[in-house]
Enzyme design. Structure first.
Site, PDB file in Angstrom:
ATOM      1  N   GLY A 176       0.894  -1.187  -0.002  1.00 41.91           N
ATOM      2  CA  GLY A 176      -0.077  -0.103  -0.035  1.00 41.91           C
ATOM      3  C   GLY A 176       0.746   1.201  -0.131  1.00 41.91           C
ATOM      4  O   GLY A 176       1.602   1.343  -0.741  1.00 41.91           O
ATOM      5  N   GLY A 185       4.888   1.424   0.054  1.00 42.43           N
ATOM      6  CA  GLY A 185       5.481   0.814  -1.225  1.00 42.43           C
ATOM      7  C   GLY A 185       5.525  -0.785  -1.324  1.00 42.43           C
ATOM      8  O   GLY A 185       4.416  -1.480  -1.415  1.00 42.43           O
ATOM      9  N   ASP A 238      -3.764  -3.883  -8.796  1.00 42.45           N
ATOM     10  CA  ASP A 238      -3.824  -4.492 -10.238  1.00 42.45           C
ATOM     11  C   ASP A 238      -2.892  -3.437 -11.119  1.00 42.45           C
ATOM     12  O   ASP A 238      -2.308  -4.001 -12.141  1.00 42.45           O
ATOM     13  CB  ASP A 238      -5.308  -4.307 -10.699  1.00 42.45           C
ATOM     14  CG  ASP A 238      -6.028  -5.134  -9.836  1.00 42.45           C
ATOM     15  OD1 ASP A 238      -5.731  -6.123  -9.272  1.00 42.45           O
ATOM     16  OD2 ASP A 238      -7.490  -4.700  -9.549  1.00 42.45           O
TER      17      ASP A 238
END
Length: 309
Positions: free
Chosen positions: A223, A226, A253
């Protein structure tokens, strides 16, 4: 060619509300519809990077037809297995007063053994040496838990490379087939290794668990923190700059799209980590299930800090 496999795609519906009050009438400031499902999101992000892909998917009903038309309008070619039942619609509620998201996901149409066989035939029709196949998402109802493992074995036996983003038992079974790359998030990696990953050392150890299956590249997305990306004995950590997050839906994605795009383009591990995190961060800055424009990704890529671990 890059092929994305979309076993349980979705029409993503996002409503932004000034304030969400449970049990009362709420009025949306923004209503947004996006072609969704993890594989389709990868195809959309690849398109922004200037790389075409083939979207292979399983669709049903009027919602499935909406997704087919949506991909066509975006300029993403597809080949589909059509099933009885209705492709799912997911609802995301954004409470703008708190920044909190509430996500409601449908299960999707139930598969039969015939669905599996038709899908495998489609894969055999398209697979070719040197291609990259991105398989992403939870399995739909009725699909066997070893389906990803079977797909990975099939495409890699024909000289293609398989990348996987899944979780739980399907991920565990698939790792035994040694895909070229995997992209779990921290929670999915914790489930795989059987304990919390509370430190950087823990995360590095988790990459080894995946690599020991014979997997070549492991990317654990974190998230706003990184990602850790490993290949062989080399591990790098990529950190994004602080940004305003508008929606985290689809960011993982887009991360996968950046990773595959970079690796398949011959970039090294540092650049692959940089572009993956830049793509994921750009997507998180968009409303709904958005993907960041190439220009925004390039600006972010110049700000990503990548360090050897």
């Amino acid at each position: 060619m890059i092929v994305t496999v979309n076993l349980n795609p979705v029409l993503d519906r996002t409503l932004a509300l000034p304030h969400l009050t449970v049990g009362q009438i709420n009025r949306a400031r923004l209503v947004r519809l996006d072609v969704g499902g993890k594989g389709f999101n990868v195809s959309r992000a690849l398109l922004e990077l200037g790389t075409p892909s083939l979207a292979l998917g399983v669709l049903g009903g009027a919602t499935g037809e909406m997704l087919r038309r949506g991909l066509e309008e975006l300029g993403i070619p597809g080949d589909f297995v059509f099933v009885e039942g209705e492709t799912r619609q997911n609802l995301t509620l954004l409470d703008e007063s708190t920044g909190l998201y509430t996500k409601i996901n449908e299960a999707g149409p139930r598969w039969t053994l015939e669905t599996v066989e038709v899908l495998l035939a489609k894969v055999r029709e398209h697979v070719a040496p040197g291609d990259a196949w991105v398989m992403a998402g939870r399995l739909p109802p009725g699909a066997p838990p070893d389906l990803y493992a079977r797909l990975i074995t099939l495409v890699q036996s024909e000289g293609a490379r398989a990348y996987l983003d899944s979780s739980g038992e399907p991920l565990r079974r698939a790792c035994e087939a040694a895909p070229y790359g995997v992209k779990p998030n921290v929670e999915e990696a914790e489930e795989m290794v059987g304990h919390r990953l509370a430190s950087l050392e823990d995360l590095v150890g988790a990459t080894r668990v995946f690599l020991d299956f014979g997997i070549q590249v492991v990317a654990i997305s974190r998230g706003a923190q990184g990602a850790l990306v490993a290949r062989g004995r080399r591990v790098v950590q990529a950190m994004p700059p602080p940004v305003e997050v508008k929606s985290p839906v689809g960011a993982g994605d887009a991360f996968m799209a950046g990773l595959v795009w970079a690796l398949e383009g011959g970039r090294d591990l540092v650049e692959a980590a940089r572009w993956a995190v830049a793509c994921g961060t750009a997507a998180a800055m968009e409303e709904g299930t958005g993907v960041g424009a190439r220009e925004k990704v390039e600006i972010l890529a110049s700000q990503i800090v990548v360090e050897e671990v």
